[in-house]
Design a protein around this motif. Structure first.
Motif, PDB file in Angstrom:
ATOM      1  N   GLN A 558      -9.054   2.742  -1.513  1.00  9.04           N
ATOM      2  CA  GLN A 558      -8.661   4.141  -1.654  1.00  9.04           C
ATOM      3  C   GLN A 558      -8.207   4.713  -0.301  1.00  9.04           C
ATOM      4  O   GLN A 558      -7.227   5.450  -0.213  1.00  9.04           O
ATOM      5  CB  GLN A 558      -9.823   4.978  -2.216  1.00  9.04           C
ATOM      6  N   PHE A 559      -8.961   4.344   0.746  1.00  9.90           N
ATOM      7  CA  PHE A 559      -8.583   4.798   2.073  1.00  9.90           C
ATOM      8  C   PHE A 559      -7.232   4.220   2.477  1.00  9.90           C
ATOM      9  O   PHE A 559      -6.357   4.936   2.984  1.00  9.90           O
ATOM     10  CB  PHE A 559      -9.658   4.395   3.094  1.00  9.90           C
ATOM     11  N   LEU A 560      -7.046   2.922   2.277  1.00  9.51           N
ATOM     12  CA  LEU A 560      -5.796   2.278   2.659  1.00  9.51           C
ATOM     13  C   LEU A 560      -4.622   2.829   1.846  1.00  9.51           C
ATOM     14  O   LEU A 560      -3.510   2.965   2.368  1.00  9.51           O
ATOM     15  CB  LEU A 560      -5.905   0.766   2.483  1.00  9.51           C
ATOM     16  N   ALA A 561      -4.860   3.161   0.602  1.00 15.63           N
ATOM     17  CA  ALA A 561      -3.797   3.767  -0.222  1.00 15.63           C
ATOM     18  C   ALA A 561      -3.420   5.136   0.325  1.00 15.63           C
ATOM     19  O   ALA A 561      -2.238   5.526   0.333  1.00 15.63           O
ATOM     20  CB  ALA A 561      -4.266   3.877  -1.668  1.00 15.63           C
ATOM     21  N   MET A 562      -4.422   5.880   0.786  1.00 15.37           N
ATOM     22  CA  MET A 562      -4.139   7.183   1.389  1.00 15.37           C
ATOM     23  C   MET A 562      -3.291   7.014   2.649  1.00 15.37           C
ATOM     24  O   MET A 562      -2.369   7.803   2.902  1.00 15.37           O
ATOM     25  CB  MET A 562      -5.453   7.878   1.725  1.00 15.37           C
ATOM     26  N   VAL A 563      -3.600   5.982   3.432  1.00 18.44           N
ATOM     27  CA  VAL A 563      -2.812   5.706   4.639  1.00 18.44           C
ATOM     28  C   VAL A 563      -1.373   5.385   4.265  1.00 18.44           C
ATOM     29  O   VAL A 563      -0.421   5.837   4.923  1.00 18.44           O
ATOM     30  CB  VAL A 563      -3.438   4.547   5.443  1.00 18.44           C
ATOM     31  N   MET A 593      -1.497 -10.274   3.313  1.00 21.58           N
ATOM     32  CA  MET A 593      -2.523 -11.190   2.796  1.00 21.58           C
ATOM     33  C   MET A 593      -2.503 -11.227   1.269  1.00 21.58           C
ATOM     34  O   MET A 593      -2.601 -12.303   0.647  1.00 21.58           O
ATOM     35  CB  MET A 593      -3.906 -10.744   3.278  1.00 21.58           C
ATOM     36  N   HIS A 594      -2.410 -10.056   0.654  1.00 18.98           N
ATOM     37  CA  HIS A 594      -2.400  -9.965  -0.813  1.00 18.98           C
ATOM     38  C   HIS A 594      -1.191 -10.692  -1.388  1.00 18.98           C
ATOM     39  O   HIS A 594      -1.300 -11.414  -2.388  1.00 18.98           O
ATOM     40  CB  HIS A 594      -2.382  -8.489  -1.216  1.00 18.98           C
ATOM     41  N   MET A 595      -0.036 -10.536  -0.750  1.00 20.92           N
ATOM     42  CA  MET A 595       1.164 -11.235  -1.199  1.00 20.92           C
ATOM     43  C   MET A 595       1.005 -12.742  -1.022  1.00 20.92           C
ATOM     44  O   MET A 595       1.373 -13.536  -1.906  1.00 20.92           O
ATOM     45  CB  MET A 595       2.381 -10.735  -0.416  1.00 20.92           C
ATOM     46  N   ALA A 596       0.440 -13.169   0.110  1.00 17.15           N
ATOM     47  CA  ALA A 596       0.266 -14.603   0.375  1.00 17.15           C
ATOM     48  C   ALA A 596      -0.679 -15.245  -0.631  1.00 17.15           C
ATOM     49  O   ALA A 596      -0.481 -16.412  -1.028  1.00 17.15           O
ATOM     50  CB  ALA A 596      -0.258 -14.809   1.789  1.00 17.15           C
ATOM     51  N   MET A 597      -1.712 -14.526  -1.048  1.00 18.96           N
ATOM     52  CA  MET A 597      -2.667 -15.072  -2.019  1.00 18.96           C
ATOM     53  C   MET A 597      -2.132 -15.017  -3.441  1.00 18.96           C
ATOM     54  O   MET A 597      -2.804 -15.498  -4.373  1.00 18.96           O
ATOM     55  CB  MET A 597      -3.985 -14.311  -1.922  1.00 18.96           C
ATOM     56  N   MET A 604       3.732  -8.181  -4.979  1.00 18.62           N
ATOM     57  CA  MET A 604       2.318  -8.058  -4.638  1.00 18.62           C
ATOM     58  C   MET A 604       2.123  -7.613  -3.190  1.00 18.62           C
ATOM     59  O   MET A 604       0.996  -7.619  -2.687  1.00 18.62           O
ATOM     60  CB  MET A 604       1.606  -9.390  -4.886  1.00 18.62           C
ATOM     61  N   PHE A 605       3.212  -7.230  -2.543  1.00 21.32           N
ATOM     62  CA  PHE A 605       3.103  -6.683  -1.182  1.00 21.32           C
ATOM     63  C   PHE A 605       2.618  -5.234  -1.310  1.00 21.32           C
ATOM     64  O   PHE A 605       3.373  -4.270  -1.182  1.00 21.32           O
ATOM     65  CB  PHE A 605       4.450  -6.757  -0.475  1.00 21.32           C
ATOM     66  N   LYS A 606       1.328  -5.101  -1.581  1.00 20.53           N
ATOM     67  CA  LYS A 606       0.715  -3.791  -1.797  1.00 20.53           C
ATOM     68  C   LYS A 606      -0.779  -3.902  -1.549  1.00 20.53           C
ATOM     69  O   LYS A 606      -1.327  -4.988  -1.365  1.00 20.53           O
ATOM     70  CB  LYS A 606       0.987  -3.302  -3.216  1.00 20.53           C
ATOM     71  N   ILE A 607      -1.448  -2.763  -1.551  1.00 18.65           N
ATOM     72  CA  ILE A 607      -2.883  -2.727  -1.321  1.00 18.65           C
ATOM     73  C   ILE A 607      -3.599  -3.189  -2.595  1.00 18.65           C
ATOM     74  O   ILE A 607      -3.325  -2.682  -3.689  1.00 18.65           O
ATOM     75  CB  ILE A 607      -3.349  -1.309  -0.950  1.00 18.65           C
ATOM     76  N   PRO A 608      -4.514  -4.154  -2.474  1.00 19.43           N
ATOM     77  CA  PRO A 608      -5.289  -4.576  -3.661  1.00 19.43           C
ATOM     78  C   PRO A 608      -6.099  -3.408  -4.226  1.00 19.43           C
ATOM     79  O   PRO A 608      -6.495  -2.500  -3.498  1.00 19.43           O
ATOM     80  CB  PRO A 608      -6.205  -5.672  -3.113  1.00 19.43           C
ATOM     81  N   GLU A 609      -6.354  -3.462  -5.511  1.00 17.68           N
ATOM     82  CA  GLU A 609      -7.107  -2.371  -6.128  1.00 17.68           C
ATOM     83  C   GLU A 609      -8.608  -2.496  -5.887  1.00 17.68           C
ATOM     84  O   GLU A 609      -9.319  -1.488  -5.885  1.00 17.68           O
ATOM     85  CB  GLU A 609      -6.830  -2.356  -7.636  1.00 17.68           C
TER      86      GLU A 609
END
Length: 888
Positions: A558-563, A593-597, A604-609
């Motif tokens: 949630q914090f990273l999404a706000m950023v 990292m999320h995209m690489a995994m 998937m180049f985004k913040i995991p939920e």
């Protein structure tokens, strides 16, 4: 003062020998002078915001003062260009990671070459065919030291050896912290449930990059580069129309240090030595280097021209050799004494310090002209009374006037030492010391020389009937005199009107502390900054630090999404007025990292939920920690040790060719603060810091310092003048012409859009310093005539005839001299020249028209009187300086 002048006149040779010896001793100190235009020479080191700024740099690195270059060209994707870029990077990397064994081998091999005697340049380079980086170093240093040369003798080789050892010791410091470019970039892979970094361009066993050579290899490299969206407009840029990659970025970050000048100069030298690459370079350190170059060039090239123009005016004033030579040596000695002392004491020349040479010319020429002018005014008296007695009478009077003027000017300048800005404090102290030198030298050198020289009037000053000619200056003085005596009320009415108009102009005055504003619109520094900014987001950055309030709070999705929302808001087209070109954040690493995994799926180049995914990614991540501080190198710019605070790196550039001035930066910071106050949860906090915010902070210091120094100067000068003349009313009277000049000066700046910056902020002090000189000269001569029983009108006329002529000639010399500065490439120097010329005009009118008009209207009696109280007797500085003895 009489005793001193008596000593000077009776021991002229001893005095001249002393002055010569002092000059010989102090002059070598100039070789030790250095320039300093860092933020540290302005900001108070105990300022809380500055302390926090440095603590952020200690924790996250210096992410605001970096060098960024754009390597451009249609044929970037060729083996030749990649090879040249790689050679450039190899040369730069030697200052990032020191290889002691390699440097030792180089020194040993060169010493063997040195033992063989003279050598051809090409032969020397061929010896190091197996060490091309060192061969390029030798070529670069030989061209710098000796120019184009085919043959190196023993002396050349010894000097080159010193450069090699110097460079080796410099490389040990490892002042480059990181080099970011397509050829040095790392990305993250997620194979076999392991997240680890890899080089976009692999290296062989010896650590050398394996550059692409075939079409297929270039295609593979391009795919690696385009795989990560964070790289676009970070380390490469596309053409807006074709979409082709046409520019590579090379970003050089430095370790946190106060003085970046030496390493940045080395970097620029390396870049300039690599032909065949279209490189555009910018960044705060590059701007500072350019400022340094302009400051040095203008000071050493334009100051002699200013001096020459002033000397020419001296000739037209006195029409004699002595009228040129004596002021020339006076001004020259004052300059040499001051700057020699600065060198010995370790003072550096700041952007304010470049005004010291013309200031010394202004002050010194004023004293010289008044002394020489008094000599010629008293010529007949000296002839009648005898040379020694007449000179004592004449020089005692004018030297006392010079001493009083110097004292008040000293006070005006020394009040600047109360400023919180270090450079202003130094300027105030050094200018005050310069005034002391100018008073001592002019009151010693000129009377000594006049004692030795023949007593004669220059023939060019006499008409056919041997009567002094009437010049245009005499007519100007006469015009002022008539205005003050006949039209004094009209004069004061016009002054009041001008003051009203000026006050409106002052309300329009803006403050500017951004160094980039010192360069002209068409200057390469401005153009290069705009070009790189359009491609890669800008060459100056600041930090937005967001504290989550808890350990591992940064790992919250949630914090990273706000950023991410904040980052999107900063660069949206609707917020072009913020002039944010790019942001870099810890979120880029998490998204990568999320995209690489997820099999490198760009979607998937985004913040995991889920927070668990983020925690898992960080646990399986494998990276380097070269400085062993507990954080992976990739994380250091973005998070603290506890993952509590996130550092959002924000880069700025002036969109639509807008100058990133202080007002623009202030608007940006305020807008971001308003957004954060509105959208940030209550449990979070934030702070904005960085180099641009320090420039904003300087605005407050400039304004408060300006008001404080003006207030102190006017009060102290007023008190001193009142004590000198033993009349309370004389203090405010003396402040009138200076105050009028200051107000009109600032009014003109406001009406014409001239910003109040570091250079122009000292104009007020100069105005008071020079204005009080003219005022003291006028008032003391007025008192000198008034006590002899002349009426006010006749006293004004007699005073203007003597002091007025000297004041006008001083002003003419300095107006023409400072107008030479308009040919500078550096805006502060140009503005200083123009404003100084305006100051000369204003102070001249103030002393010769406004001041006598006020005296005429108020009929203030300036004749000295016997104080009635013990305190009054103690403060009778006129008696202390021997005014009564002078009148006998």
């Amino acid at each position: 003062m009489n005793r001193y002048i008596n000593f000077v006149l009776h021991h002229p040779i001893a005095v001249l020998i002393f002055l010569a010896l002092a000059t010989v001793v102090l002059t070598p100190g100039m070789t030790r002078l250095e320039f300093d235009n860092s933020i540290e020479c302005f900001m108070p080191l105990n300022d809380p915001d500055y302390i926090y700024y440095n603590s952020v740099k200690d924790l996250h690195g210096d992410n605001g003062r970096f060098v960024i270059m754009a390597i451009s060209g249609e044929d970037l994707w060729s083996p030749e260009i990649f090879q040249k870029i790689n050679e450039l990077l190899v040369d730069l990397e030697e200052y990032e990671e020191f290889d002691g064994e390699r440097e030792a081998r180089r020194v040993v091999r060169f010493e063997k070459l040195l033992s063989g005697g003279d050598v051809q340049f090409k032969e020397m380079l061929s010896v190091f065919d197996d060490d091309l980086g060192f061969a390029r170093f030798l070529r670069r240093k030989v061209e710098k030291l000796f120019g184009t040369i085919d043959y190196l003798d023993e002396d050349h080789l010894k000097r080159l050896k010193k450069e090699i050892v110097k460079a080796r010791d410099f490389k040990k410091l490892e002042l480059i912290d990181d080099i970011i470019s397509p050829l040095t970039a790392k990305d993250i892979s997620g194979e076999n449930d392991i997240l680890e970094t890899y080089d976009l361009i692999e290296k062989d066993n010896e650590g050398r990059r394996i550059l692409p050579a075939t079409r297929e290899e270039f295609h593979d490299f391009r795919q690696k580069l385009e795989r990560n969206p964070a790289f676009e407009e970070g380390i490469y840029a596309r053409d807006g129309e074709s979409g082709k990659i046409t520019d590579f970025a090379v970003i050089i970050k430095f370790v946190n240090m106060l003085d970046q000048d030496p390493i940045v100069r080395e970097v620029k030298e390396i870049i300039a030595s690599h032909d065949g690459l279209d490189i555009t370079i910018t960044g705060v350190p590059v701007v500072n280097i350019s400022m340094h170059t302009y400051m040095q060039s203008d000071m050493f090239m334009l100051t002699p021209i200013v001096l020459l123009v002033v000397i020419i005016v001296f000739y037209f004033n006195f029409r004699s050799v002595r009228g040129v030579i004596l002021p020339f040596f006076t001004l020259g000695m004052a300059e040499l004494w001051l700057f020699g002392l600065m060198g010995y004491c370790g003072y550096k020349i700041t952007p304010l310090g470049i005004s010291l040479p013309p200031l010394m010319i202004a002050v010194g020429s004023s004293y010289s002209i008044h002394i020489l002018n008094q000599y010629y005014a008293d010529f007949d008296m000296i002839s009648k009374e005898g040379k020694m007695k007449g000179l004592l009478h004449s020089m005692s009077h004018i030297s006392l006037t010079v001493l009083l003027a110097g004292l008040t000017t000293f006070i005006a300048f020394i009040t600047l030492t109360t400023s919180r800005i270090a450079a202003v404090r130094e300027w105030g102290f050094l200018s005050a010391v310069g005034v002391v030198f100018a008073v001592v030298i002019s009151s010693s050198l000129i009377p000594s020389c006049l004692t030795i020289m023949p007593h004669k009037t220059p023939s060019l000053l006499l008409g056919k009937d041997k009567v002094p000619k009437k010049t245009i200056v005499d007519r100007i003085v006469l015009l002022f005199t008539k205005g003050a005596i006949i039209h004094h009320r009209k004069v004061l009415a016009v002054v009041i009107l001008l003051l009203g108009i000026s006050l409106v102009g002052i309300s329009k005055l803006e403050v500017e502390t951004t160094f980039l504003s010192y360069f002209k619109d068409n200057d390469p520094v401005r153009k290069d900054g705009s070009f790189v900014g359009e491609k890669f987001g800008g060459g100056v950055g600041f930090n937005i630090l967001i504290d989550t309030g808890e350990v591992d709070g940064v790992k919250s999705p949630q914090f990273l999404a706000m950023v991410e929302d904040l980052r999107a808001w900063l660069v949206t087209d609707e917020n072009d007025d913020l002039n944010i070109g790019r942001t870099d954040s810890f979120t880029d690493l998490i998204k990568t990292m999320h995209m690489a995994m997820n099999n490198d799926d760009r979607a998937m180049f985004k913040i995991p939920e889920a927070k668990s995914d983020i925690v898992d990614y960080l646990e399986i991540y494998s990276g380097d920690d070269d400085d062993s501080d507990g954080r992976f190198d990739e994380f250091e710019p973005f998070v603290d040790f506890d993952f509590r605070t996130l550092n959002l790196l924000t880069r700025m550039h002036g969109k639509r060719d807008l100058l990133l001035g202080t007002a623009v930066t202030k608007h940006t910071v305020k807008s971001i603060s308003d957004y954060m106050d509105k959208h940030l949860p209550d449990s979070y906090s934030y702070r904005i810091t960085g180099f641009p915010t320090m420039e904003i902070k300087l605005v407050n210091y400039v304004i408060t310092g300006q008001l404080q120094s003006l207030l102190y100067s006017l009060i102290v000068v007023g008190i001193i003048v009142a004590l000198l003349f033993n009349r309370l009313k004389v203090g405010p009277l003396a402040l009138i012409p200076m105050s009028v000049a200051v107000i009109i000066n600032f009014g003109i700046m406001g009406w014409f859009g001239v910003k109040l910056d570091m250079a122009t902020s000292i104009i007020a002090a100069v105005t008071i310093g020079i204005g009080v000189d003219d005022t003291i000269h006028f008032l003391n001569t007025f008192r000198h005539n008034r006590v002899r029983g002349y009426s006010i009108d006749e006293t004004i006329a007699r005073t203007s005839a003597v002091s007025g002529k000297a004041i006008v000639f001083t002003s003419l010399a300095l107006i023409l001299g400072h107008l030479v500065l308009v040919v500078s490439n550096f805006i502060p120097v140009i503005l200083f020249g123009i404003l100084m010329a305006g100051t000369m005009i204003a102070t001249t009118i103030g002393a010769l028209l406004i001041l006598p008009s006020v005296i005429k209207c108020t009929a203030i009696d300036l004749s000295i009187y016997e104080p009635k109280t013990a305190v009054g007797k103690y403060l009778n500085i006129g008696r202390i300086f021997g005014l009564e003895q002078e009148e006998q």
